[in-house]
Write a protein that holds these residues in place. Structure first.
Motif, short mmCIF file in Angstrom:
data_model
loop_
_atom_site.label_atom_id
_atom_site.label_comp_id
_atom_site.label_asym_id
_atom_site.label_seq_id
_atom_site.Cartn_x
_atom_site.Cartn_y
_atom_site.Cartn_z
N ARG A 153 64.01 38.42 -3.48
CA ARG A 153 63.10 39.34 -4.17
C ARG A 153 63.66 40.75 -4.13
O ARG A 153 63.87 41.31 -3.06
N VAL B 82 59.84 26.78 -5.23
CA VAL B 82 58.45 26.39 -4.99
C VAL B 82 58.20 25.00 -5.58
O VAL B 82 58.47 24.76 -6.75
N LYS C 57 48.19 27.20 -3.76
CA LYS C 57 48.44 26.76 -2.39
C LYS C 57 49.95 26.65 -2.12
O LYS C 57 50.45 27.09 -1.09
N ASN D 256 51.51 30.07 -1.68
CA ASN D 256 51.19 30.61 -0.35
C ASN D 256 52.05 29.94 0.73
O ASN D 256 52.52 30.60 1.65
N MET D 257 52.26 28.64 0.60
CA MET D 257 53.04 27.90 1.60
C MET D 257 54.53 28.22 1.50
O MET D 257 55.27 28.03 2.46
N ALA D 258 54.99 28.71 0.34
CA ALA D 258 56.41 29.01 0.15
C ALA D 258 56.84 30.29 0.87
O ALA D 258 58.03 30.60 0.92
N ASN D 259 55.88 31.02 1.43
CA ASN D 259 56.19 32.24 2.20
C ASN D 259 57.00 33.25 1.41
O ASN D 259 58.01 33.75 1.89
N LEU D 260 56.55 33.57 0.23
CA LEU D 260 57.25 34.55 -0.60
C LEU D 260 56.85 35.98 -0.26
O LEU D 260 57.48 36.93 -0.70
N GLY D 261 55.77 36.12 0.51
CA GLY D 261 55.29 37.45 0.84
C GLY D 261 54.49 38.06 -0.30
O GLY D 261 54.31 39.28 -0.37
N ASN E 253 50.83 37.54 -2.55
CA ASN E 253 49.56 36.82 -2.65
C ASN E 253 49.22 36.56 -4.10
O ASN E 253 49.10 37.49 -4.89
N ARG F 145 62.33 46.81 4.53
CA ARG F 145 62.44 45.49 3.90
C ARG F 145 63.70 45.41 3.03
O ARG F 145 64.38 44.40 2.98
#
Length: 184
Positions: free
Chosen positions: A27, A39, A79, A82-87, A89, A108
């Motif tokens: 990102r 994802v 869902k 969110n589970m992919a931990n992309l940071g 929301n 960052r």
């Protein structure tokens, strides 16, 4: 060009392709549909890539818009993101999911720059391993008498030139991504 060199060129181009794909998933502060390439969504019991379940659009530089083909999967997609931990929301309105990409902090950016360098270094290691394998193959052919010493030396030089070019390409790709990352 010998088959060894063709194989090496093929391996190097694949390595560059993997590097490009990896760098696209980092990102860089602006919306890019490639962020969602990794994802996968649980769809009727099967892990399915998100891009097979929805259109992914970029309406503006900071927003990704995901429009599922089947509106029933909106919550599953949310869902999975969110589970992919992309940071990031996700927010949905029942039909569309929006991801607003927050601007990156300086800290960052530095973390991501380190990650980019590591990805680049991994690609260089893969290229060096390919070069080593090609060199070993040429040396075996020379030892077996299939190649003259001069031909072997020429091929080894060409392999090194191929490797140097690929390393330069990797450095350029990493530098371009870092430049994109540091733009505010």
């Amino acid at each position: 060009m010998s088959t060894t060199q063709e194989n090496l060129a093929d391996k190097m181009s694949k390595t560059l392709g993997v590097l490009k794909a990896e760098l696209n998933t980092v990102r860089a502060g602006r919306a890019n549909a490639a962020l969602l390439d990794k994802v996968t969504v649980e769809y009727y019991g099967v892990a399915t890539p998100l891009k097979n379940l929805a259109n992914i659009g970029v309406p503006d530089p900071r927003t990704l818009m995901i429009t599922p083909f089947d509106p029933k999967v909106v919550s599953d997609i949310e869902k999975a993101i969110n589970m992919a931990n992309l940071g990031i929301n996700p927010s949905n309105d029942g039909k569309v999911i929006r991801l607003v990409i927050p601007p990156l902090t300086e800290e960052r950016r530095k973390e991501l720059a380190k990650q980019i360098k590591k990805i680049g270094e991994d690609a260089k290691i893969a290229v060096r391993n390919s070069r080593r394998d090609a060199n070993d193959h040429i040396k075996k052919e020379e030892k077996a008498g299939d190649l003259t010493e001069d031909d072997a030396k020429k091929q080894l030089d060409q392999i090194q030139k191929q490797t140097d070019k690929c390393m330069k390409d990797i450095d350029n790709m990493v530098a371009d991504k870092e430049k994109e990352l540091m733009e505010v």
